[in-house]
Design a protein around this motif. Structure first.
Motif, short mmCIF file in Angstrom:
data_model
loop_
_atom_site.label_atom_id
_atom_site.label_comp_id
_atom_site.label_asym_id
_atom_site.label_seq_id
_atom_site.Cartn_x
_atom_site.Cartn_y
_atom_site.Cartn_z
N LEU A 340 0.85 -1.10 -0.20
CA LEU A 340 -0.06 -0.02 0.09
C LEU A 340 0.90 1.25 -0.04
O LEU A 340 0.28 2.46 -0.13
N TYR A 341 1.89 1.09 0.23
CA TYR A 341 3.06 2.32 0.32
C TYR A 341 3.95 2.20 -0.84
O TYR A 341 4.49 1.69 -1.28
N ASN A 342 4.17 3.80 -1.37
CA ASN A 342 5.06 3.90 -2.41
C ASN A 342 6.55 3.85 -1.89
O ASN A 342 7.35 3.49 -2.63
N SER A 343 6.72 4.07 -0.53
CA SER A 343 8.12 4.18 -0.07
C SER A 343 8.01 3.56 1.60
O SER A 343 7.05 3.83 2.05
N LEU A 344 9.20 3.19 1.60
CA LEU A 344 9.28 2.88 3.14
C LEU A 344 10.25 3.95 3.90
O LEU A 344 11.29 4.40 3.33
N GLN A 345 9.88 4.37 5.15
CA GLN A 345 10.49 5.29 5.87
C GLN A 345 11.69 4.58 6.70
O GLN A 345 11.38 3.76 7.67
N VAL A 346 13.00 5.02 6.41
CA VAL A 346 14.01 4.14 7.22
C VAL A 346 14.49 4.75 8.27
O VAL A 346 14.87 5.92 8.37
N VAL A 347 14.56 4.06 9.27
CA VAL A 347 15.03 4.52 10.69
C VAL A 347 16.31 3.71 10.92
O VAL A 347 16.47 2.64 10.96
N GLU A 348 17.08 4.59 11.52
CA GLU A 348 18.34 4.16 12.15
C GLU A 348 18.92 5.16 13.00
O GLU A 348 18.69 6.44 13.14
N ASN A 349 19.35 4.72 14.15
CA ASN A 349 19.61 5.29 15.38
C ASN A 349 18.35 6.01 15.96
O ASN A 349 18.58 7.30 16.25
N SER A 350 17.46 5.74 15.75
CA SER A 350 16.15 6.30 16.42
C SER A 350 15.48 7.55 15.56
O SER A 350 14.92 8.60 15.92
N ALA A 351 15.97 7.63 14.27
CA ALA A 351 15.59 8.81 13.48
C ALA A 351 15.31 8.25 12.25
O ALA A 351 16.09 7.33 11.73
N VAL A 352 14.44 8.84 11.44
CA VAL A 352 14.17 8.64 10.05
C VAL A 352 15.33 9.33 9.26
O VAL A 352 15.45 10.52 9.57
N THR A 353 16.04 8.55 8.29
CA THR A 353 17.02 8.93 7.68
C THR A 353 17.10 9.06 6.14
O THR A 353 17.74 9.70 5.52
N THR A 354 16.19 8.09 5.63
CA THR A 354 16.02 8.08 4.44
C THR A 354 14.90 7.47 4.21
O THR A 354 13.87 7.02 4.77
N SER A 355 14.36 7.20 2.61
CA SER A 355 13.33 6.46 2.21
C SER A 355 13.73 5.51 1.06
O SER A 355 14.75 5.67 0.30
N TRP A 356 12.83 4.41 1.05
CA TRP A 356 13.13 3.47 0.13
C TRP A 356 12.08 3.11 -0.64
O TRP A 356 11.00 3.00 -0.41
N LYS A 357 12.00 3.27 -2.06
CA LYS A 357 11.02 3.06 -3.09
C LYS A 357 10.69 1.87 -2.84
O LYS A 357 11.55 0.86 -3.33
N VAL A 358 9.25 1.57 -2.80
CA VAL A 358 8.81 0.11 -2.92
C VAL A 358 8.31 -0.17 -4.50
O VAL A 358 7.21 -0.28 -4.72
N ILE A 359 9.49 -0.33 -5.28
CA ILE A 359 9.23 -0.26 -6.79
C ILE A 359 8.49 -1.61 -7.24
O ILE A 359 7.74 -1.55 -8.16
N ALA A 360 8.44 -2.79 -6.34
CA ALA A 360 7.59 -3.99 -7.24
C ALA A 360 6.46 -4.02 -6.49
O ALA A 360 5.70 -4.97 -6.65
N ARG A 361 5.58 -2.96 -5.76
CA ARG A 361 4.25 -2.82 -5.51
C ARG A 361 3.42 -2.67 -6.88
O ARG A 361 2.31 -3.19 -6.88
N ASP A 362 4.32 -2.06 -7.82
CA ASP A 362 3.42 -1.96 -9.04
C ASP A 362 3.11 -3.28 -9.64
O ASP A 362 4.19 -4.40 -9.57
N ARG A 363 2.36 -3.43 -10.39
CA ARG A 363 2.11 -4.85 -11.12
C ARG A 363 3.31 -4.78 -12.58
O ARG A 363 3.56 -5.99 -12.80
N SER A 364 3.68 -3.74 -12.85
CA SER A 364 4.82 -4.03 -13.80
C SER A 364 5.87 -2.89 -13.64
O SER A 364 5.48 -1.78 -13.05
N ILE A 365 7.24 -2.90 -14.01
CA ILE A 365 8.14 -2.07 -13.93
C ILE A 365 8.50 -1.63 -15.13
O ILE A 365 8.09 -0.26 -15.49
N THR A 366 9.06 -2.28 -16.27
CA THR A 366 9.33 -1.72 -17.29
C THR A 366 8.61 -2.91 -18.33
O THR A 366 8.57 -2.45 -19.38
N ILE A 367 8.46 -4.18 -17.90
CA ILE A 367 8.06 -5.20 -18.82
C ILE A 367 6.70 -5.40 -18.57
O ILE A 367 6.23 -5.78 -17.32
#
Length: 367
Positions: A340-367
């Protein structure tokens, strides 16, 4: 601070799905420890995470084999140069051509998919032949899940038919026993052993008859511990990477930690015992009955209604809550929640530091 509390939470809009990187990495090591670090015996299912950085972390830990449920997930793995990719699904219709196109585009990877019947297998083999590549298939075996797969008694005949199809290689057997969900490990292992015994006997007989290897890829999260104790079985858990409240309730003895946490905010105080948060159907897997989450900092809060953007909770005393207050929650089922999420919010040392895109939540990427 509690382990889940985030120092810069005011910078994170809600609802959001947080991934605690240190706990995720610890879960990878726990899975490998269960396998005595025999990385050739684990093939994680990436349907849970759908995220390149997560899969890359597993590869950095020495894992080279992966399982997936969609062609998009397979493409994500191929883009990472994952060496060995099993599509644990039987492609039909246009999916066959997409599957072939993926292999043409990523010849550096080993690809295989499932089949449980000769008609589809021949279609897959023919499509591969037109592309001048060889089709590699695992026979999907039904040992009780009753969702897909050939019944154990019919597998010998199916194997005989498959061995006569040009441009097709049978790589092994695939067995998923997700129906085994008894409350105690002893009961789950006993049921798993009983369901697996005829599969193992069949495998031994067929290997002796045809003098070909037929390795078995088996199980999911509920039977991971049982299959890990078998020699020469490749285990394919998925949920271990993030874990969730559903499996924690079912299998409290498991070593995995919650590594994915939802945040939601109180948006309304309805009355003395009712509050509303922004955790709607679109933000947490809604296929289960209530409760769909377990609140870490409001354990007595009880979901009573949910719509697309709202979750209504009964609480002991609504004056203990204020609009804008952050609640942390563990989903009952993490896999469809991630989707359900476009991205995950990444926590390191008790703080959100970056985000990761959930690219395979889509039914297709390029193919």
């Amino acid at each position: 601070m509690e382990w889940y509390s985030i120092q810069n939470i005011d910078m994170v809009d809600s609802p959001a799905l947080l991934v605690y990187k240190e706990k995720m990495l610890a879960n990878i090591q726990s899975a490998l420890t269960r396998m005595h670090h025999q990385t050739e015996r684990i093939r994680p299912h990436v349907k849970t995470n759908k995220t390149p950085e997560v899969c890359k972390a597993m590869m950095e830990a020495g894992i080279t084999q992966f399982k997936c449920a969609t062609i998009a997930e397979a493409e994500m793995l191929a883009q990472l140069n994952a060496p060995d990719i099993l599509l644990a699904y039987q492609p039909v219709g246009p999916k066959i051509q997409r599957w072939v196109a993926l292999q043409q585009q990523h010849s550096q990877c080993i690809f295989a998919c499932l089949t449980d019947n000769i008609v589809t297998a021949k279609e897959i083999a023919a499509a591969h032949a037109k592309a001048n590549i060889s089709a590699q298939l695992y026979i999907d075996v039904n040992n009780g899940m009753n969702r897909t797969g050939a019944p154990v008694a019919t597998v010998p005949e199916l194997l005989l038919q498959l061995l006569q199809v040009n441009n097709l290689t049978v790589m092994g057997l695939h067995v998923y026993d997700g129906h085994i969900r008894k409350q105690s490990f002893e009961e789950r292992k006993q049921e798993s052993d009983a369901a697996f015994a005829p599969v193992a006997a069949m495998q031994r007989a067929l290997q002796e008859q045809y003098q070909i290897p037929l390795p078995i890829v088996a199980g999911g999260s509920t039977t991971f511990a049982a299959h890990a104790q078998r020699k020469n079985v490749v285990c394919s858990p998925g949920t271990f990477i993030f874990w969730d409240a559903g499996y924690q309730q079912l299998m409290p003895e498991e070593p995995f930690q919650w590594a994915a946490v939802l945040i939601t905010r109180v948006i309304s105080i309805i009355d003395a015992q009712t509050i509303t948060t922004d955790l709607g159907h679109k933000s947490v897997a809604a296929e289960n009955p209530f409760p769909r989450v377990v609140f870490l900092n409001a354990p007595a809060a009880r979901p009573v209604a949910q719509s697309e953007e709202h979750l209504v909770l009964k609480v002991a005393d609504a004056t203990a809550y204020t609009p804008g207050q952050v609640l942390y929650a563990i989903p009952i089922h993490i896999c469809p929640t991630v989707a359900l999420y476009n991205s995950l919010q990444v926590v390191e040392n008790s703080a959100v530091t970056t985000s990761w895109k959930v690219i395979a939540r889509d039914r297709s990427i390029t193919i």
